[in-house]
Design a protein around this motif. Sequence first.
Motif, PDB file in Angstrom:
ATOM      1  N   MET A   1      45.280  14.796  13.522  1.00 14.84           N
ATOM      2  CA  MET A   1      45.616  15.823  14.492  1.00 14.84           C
ATOM      3  C   MET A   1      44.828  17.101  14.206  1.00 14.84           C
ATOM      4  N   ARG A   2      44.584  17.393  12.937  1.00 14.46           N
ATOM      5  CA  ARG A   2      43.839  18.601  12.576  1.00 14.46           C
ATOM      6  C   ARG A   2      42.434  18.578  13.188  1.00 14.46           C
ATOM      7  N   GLN A   3      41.769  17.406  13.134  1.00 20.15           N
ATOM      8  CA  GLN A   3      40.425  17.290  13.703  1.00 20.15           C
ATOM      9  C   GLN A   3      40.446  17.504  15.211  1.00 20.15           C
ATOM     10  N   LEU A   4      41.486  17.014  15.881  1.00 21.39           N
ATOM     11  CA  LEU A   4      41.595  17.217  17.328  1.00 21.39           C
ATOM     12  C   LEU A   4      41.780  18.700  17.651  1.00 21.39           C
ATOM     13  N   ARG A   5      42.579  19.387  16.842  1.00 19.71           N
ATOM     14  CA  ARG A   5      42.763  20.836  17.061  1.00 19.71           C
ATOM     15  C   ARG A   5      41.450  21.587  16.856  1.00 19.71           C
ATOM     16  N   LEU A   6      40.670  21.178  15.854  1.00 16.96           N
ATOM     17  CA  LEU A   6      39.375  21.827  15.625  1.00 16.96           C
ATOM     18  C   LEU A   6      38.447  21.617  16.826  1.00 16.96           C
ATOM     19  N   ALA A   7      38.447  20.404  17.368  1.00 18.66           N
ATOM     20  CA  ALA A   7      37.615  20.122  18.542  1.00 18.66           C
ATOM     21  C   ALA A   7      38.103  20.911  19.755  1.00 18.66           C
ATOM     22  N   LYS A   8      39.412  20.994  19.928  1.00 16.26           N
ATOM     23  CA  LYS A   8      39.982  21.761  21.041  1.00 16.26           C
ATOM     24  C   LYS A   8      39.639  23.239  20.883  1.00 16.26           C
ATOM     25  N   ASP A   9      39.714  23.749  19.655  1.00 17.97           N
ATOM     26  CA  ASP A   9      39.330  25.139  19.395  1.00 17.97           C
ATOM     27  C   ASP A   9      37.858  25.377  19.728  1.00 17.97           C
ATOM     28  N   ALA A  10      37.007  24.399  19.414  1.00 14.10           N
ATOM     29  CA  ALA A  10      35.586  24.520  19.742  1.00 14.10           C
ATOM     30  C   ALA A  10      35.389  24.584  21.255  1.00 14.10           C
ATOM     31  N   MET A  11      36.149  23.776  22.005  1.00 17.49           N
ATOM     32  CA  MET A  11      36.047  23.828  23.470  1.00 17.49           C
ATOM     33  C   MET A  11      36.567  25.161  23.998  1.00 17.49           C
ATOM     34  N   ASP A  12      37.644  25.679  23.407  1.00 20.66           N
ATOM     35  CA  ASP A  12      38.172  26.981  23.829  1.00 20.66           C
ATOM     36  C   ASP A  12      37.177  28.100  23.540  1.00 20.66           C
ATOM     37  N   ARG A  13      36.452  27.973  22.448  1.00 18.62           N
ATOM     38  CA  ARG A  13      35.498  29.007  22.058  1.00 18.62           C
ATOM     39  C   ARG A  13      34.209  28.923  22.881  1.00 18.62           C
ATOM     40  N   ASP A  14      33.711  27.708  23.116  1.00 18.69           N
ATOM     41  CA  ASP A  14      32.396  27.523  23.745  1.00 18.69           C
ATOM     42  C   ASP A  14      32.480  27.032  25.178  1.00 18.69           C
ATOM     43  N   TRP A  15      33.606  27.302  25.881  1.00 14.56           N
ATOM     44  CA  TRP A  15      33.820  26.778  27.228  1.00 14.56           C
ATOM     45  C   TRP A  15      32.725  27.149  28.208  1.00 14.56           C
ATOM     46  N   ALA A  16      32.051  28.280  28.023  1.00  9.95           N
ATOM     47  CA  ALA A  16      31.033  28.724  28.981  1.00  9.95           C
ATOM     48  C   ALA A  16      29.680  28.060  28.755  1.00  9.95           C
ATOM     49  N   ASP A  17      29.512  27.354  27.674  1.00 12.59           N
ATOM     50  CA  ASP A  17      28.242  26.709  27.351  1.00 12.59           C
ATOM     51  C   ASP A  17      28.082  25.456  28.212  1.00 12.59           C
ATOM     52  N   SER A  18      27.136  25.501  29.154  1.00  7.68           N
ATOM     53  CA  SER A  18      26.944  24.348  30.040  1.00  7.68           C
ATOM     54  C   SER A  18      26.407  23.145  29.268  1.00  7.68           C
ATOM     55  N   ALA A  43      47.123  13.053  22.591  1.00  8.83           N
ATOM     56  CA  ALA A  43      47.688  14.269  21.993  1.00  8.83           C
ATOM     57  C   ALA A  43      47.962  15.361  23.021  1.00  8.83           C
ATOM     58  N   TYR A  44      47.075  15.528  24.013  1.00  8.52           N
ATOM     59  CA  TYR A  44      47.163  16.666  24.930  1.00  8.52           C
ATOM     60  C   TYR A  44      47.447  16.301  26.382  1.00  8.52           C
ATOM     61  N   GLY A  45      47.481  15.020  26.712  1.00  4.40           N
ATOM     62  CA  GLY A  45      47.850  14.607  28.054  1.00  4.40           C
ATOM     63  C   GLY A  45      46.736  14.642  29.081  1.00  4.40           C
ATOM     64  N   GLU A  46      45.535  14.967  28.661  1.00  3.11           N
ATOM     65  CA  GLU A  46      44.374  14.949  29.556  1.00  3.11           C
ATOM     66  C   GLU A  46      43.132  14.677  28.727  1.00  3.11           C
ATOM     67  N   THR A  47      42.084  14.208  29.389  1.00  6.06           N
ATOM     68  CA  THR A  47      40.848  13.918  28.667  1.00  6.06           C
ATOM     69  C   THR A  47      40.167  15.225  28.283  1.00  6.06           C
ATOM     70  N   PRO A  48      39.240  15.179  27.322  1.00 13.58           N
ATOM     71  CA  PRO A  48      38.518  16.395  26.958  1.00 13.58           C
ATOM     72  C   PRO A  48      37.768  17.007  28.147  1.00 13.58           C
ATOM     73  N   GLY A  49      37.208  16.165  29.011  1.00 14.31           N
ATOM     74  CA  GLY A  49      36.509  16.667  30.194  1.00 14.31           C
ATOM     75  C   GLY A  49      37.447  17.394  31.147  1.00 14.31           C
ATOM     76  N   GLN A  50      38.635  16.840  31.355  1.00 15.57           N
ATOM     77  CA  GLN A  50      39.621  17.500  32.217  1.00 15.57           C
ATOM     78  C   GLN A  50      40.069  18.822  31.598  1.00 15.57           C
ATOM     79  N   TYR A  51      40.295  18.814  30.293  1.00 15.59           N
ATOM     80  CA  TYR A  51      40.721  20.036  29.608  1.00 15.59           C
ATOM     81  C   TYR A  51      39.661  21.130  29.762  1.00 15.59           C
ATOM     82  N   LEU A  52      38.405  20.783  29.517  1.00  8.86           N
ATOM     83  CA  LEU A  52      37.326  21.765  29.616  1.00  8.86           C
ATOM     84  C   LEU A  52      37.173  22.271  31.052  1.00  8.86           C
TER      85      LEU A  52
END
Length: 140
Positions: A1-18, A43-52
């Motif tokens: 779960m920790r690795q997933l949170r790190l990846a989610k944090d990376a998406m939250d931080r770099d969301w504007a990067d096309s 873990a989050y109920g949606e795919t990484p693409g949907q989340y981003l």
Amino acid sequence: MRQLRLAKDAMDRDWADSGLDLGAVAAHAGYSRYHFIRAFKAAYGETPGQYLTHRRIERAEEMLRTANLTVTEICHLVGFSSVGTFSARFKTWTGLTPSEYRTKHVGRGAALIPGCYAMLWAGGFRPGTADRERNSGEAD
């Protein structure tokens, strides 16, 4: 779960990067692409693409309400490379096109932020790009 949170944090931080892609985010979490998609969705109920996409649309909604920028400028600032894709996803998420959303929500608060300030704040201006573009045709 920790690795997933790190990846989610990376998406939250770099969301504007096309250029933010699934492979890079999955590698950040230490998963293969397909295992990452399954684990993230569980873990989050949606795919990484949907989340981003949802994060980018939320940022676009804020910019449409507050900044005096065109839909195209906002599209690129939030990380979409195609205005058509941006508009279609925006309408799917909000039920309105970006222009309809702006018409409905502008005027319900403070005055719009001038586009030049919004672009500067959002990172739309890159230091030195104007000089490189101006000199791109010159011989070295």
